[in-house]
Write a protein that holds these residues in place. Sequence first.
Motif, PDB file in Angstrom:
ATOM      1  N   UNK A  20       0.849  -1.186   0.000  1.00 39.67           N
ATOM      2  CA  UNK A  20       0.000   0.000   0.000  1.00 39.67           C
ATOM      3  C   UNK A  20       0.882   1.232   0.000  1.00 39.67           C
ATOM      4  N   UNK A  21       0.670   2.128  -0.965  1.00 40.87           N
ATOM      5  CA  UNK A  21       1.483   3.331  -1.080  1.00 40.87           C
ATOM      6  C   UNK A  21       1.149   4.289   0.055  1.00 40.87           C
ATOM      7  N   UNK A  22       2.158   4.655   0.848  1.00 44.33           N
ATOM      8  CA  UNK A  22       1.945   5.530   1.994  1.00 44.33           C
ATOM      9  C   UNK A  22       2.105   7.005   1.628  1.00 44.33           C
ATOM     10  N   UNK A  23       2.718   7.301   0.483  1.00 43.31           N
ATOM     11  CA  UNK A  23       2.795   8.659  -0.064  1.00 43.31           C
ATOM     12  C   UNK A  23       3.260   9.692   0.959  1.00 43.31           C
ATOM     13  N   UNK A  24       4.254   9.338   1.766  1.00 39.66           N
ATOM     14  CA  UNK A  24       4.809  10.287   2.710  1.00 39.66           C
ATOM     15  C   UNK A  24       3.862  10.746   3.795  1.00 39.66           C
ATOM     16  N   UNK A  25       2.836   9.947   4.091  1.00 43.66           N
ATOM     17  CA  UNK A  25       1.873  10.343   5.119  1.00 43.66           C
ATOM     18  C   UNK A  25       2.554  10.419   6.482  1.00 43.66           C
ATOM     19  N   UNK A  26       2.149  11.405   7.270  1.00 42.71           N
ATOM     20  CA  UNK A  26       2.742  11.637   8.589  1.00 42.71           C
ATOM     21  C   UNK A  26       1.776  11.156   9.655  1.00 42.71           C
ATOM     22  N   UNK A  27       2.111  10.040  10.292  1.00 44.24           N
ATOM     23  CA  UNK A  27       1.218   9.458  11.285  1.00 44.24           C
ATOM     24  C   UNK A  27       1.088  10.344  12.524  1.00 44.24           C
ATOM     25  N   UNK A  28       2.090  11.174  12.803  1.00 45.09           N
ATOM     26  CA  UNK A  28       2.034  12.023  13.993  1.00 45.09           C
ATOM     27  C   UNK A  28       0.871  13.014  13.913  1.00 45.09           C
TER      28      UNK A  28
END
Length: 311
Positions: A20-28
């Motif tokens: 699954x492409x996370x596309x630089x998502x910031x979990x914080x």
Amino acid sequence: MRLSPRALCRAARPAWRESFSLDGRDVARWFPGHMAKGLKKMQSSLKLVDCIVEVHDARIPLSGRNPLFQETLGIKPHLLVLNKMDLADLSQRQKIIQHLEREGLKNVIFTNCIKDENIKQHVELCLMVIGVPNVGKSSLINALRRQHLRKGKATRVGGEPGITRAVMSRIQVCERPLMFLLDTPGVLAPRIESVETGLKLALCGTVLDHLVGAETLADYLLYTLNRQRLFGYVQHYGLDAACDDVVSVLKRVAVRLGKTQKVKVLTGTGDVTVVQPDYPAAAHDFLRTFRRGLLGAVMLDRDVLQGPPDP
């Protein structure tokens, strides 16, 4: 004759996404660190309790638990209750228990918050109920009150996180033996181990959908269902076949549900109003359907279970 979803997918032989492409998502951004206050209040209430009951979602038994619970509250006996087991694929239950035992957890219960006979073996205790948001802590307390006292709700419950805001006073859940529980607000770890763990937590409703994005969550759900060959959504929404493109799936879902929205489009002759599928509404319906168990039992931690065991 109508083919089953699995038959349709076998015939189509599609190539499902392997990642699954996370596309630089910031979990914080999804999990702000404002929950330390709740953890401190739990620590200050430890002297009142004899045991810690940690409630977690059975669909993610190995992901997303707050390690600070064990670090800061570990001086008390610890019981892990994996709730919502009716929504989870527990075909590898023994393997789940083995993973948890390697983490030092010896007392694990699976429940639906309705009839768990193991809970009532404790005698004359005050237990603190802890866990990440929206895993069913308040529901567990209310279910025990209904079962043993024949009384109604003592704590508010809801399908979204943040219903319980403070550590409450003792709530009686049983007369013989005498037992009280302390409800607490959900507390997430200050650091989530990975974005994918964050997506699993969000899919189980531990944070509000808009913080992650309903369409992002719908895409991750579609990716998970297809990769695990769980094609119940095809039959539920009356689709022709399974599909790995979330835009196509949500468009069909929106059309089937009659969910449309008017959008203004700028053209050379001025603004033109066109009717388009309401993708956010379709995504929310897809997520609600999953969370209600209408797409079948799912184990979101299957990738962890299939990985190499911890040394």
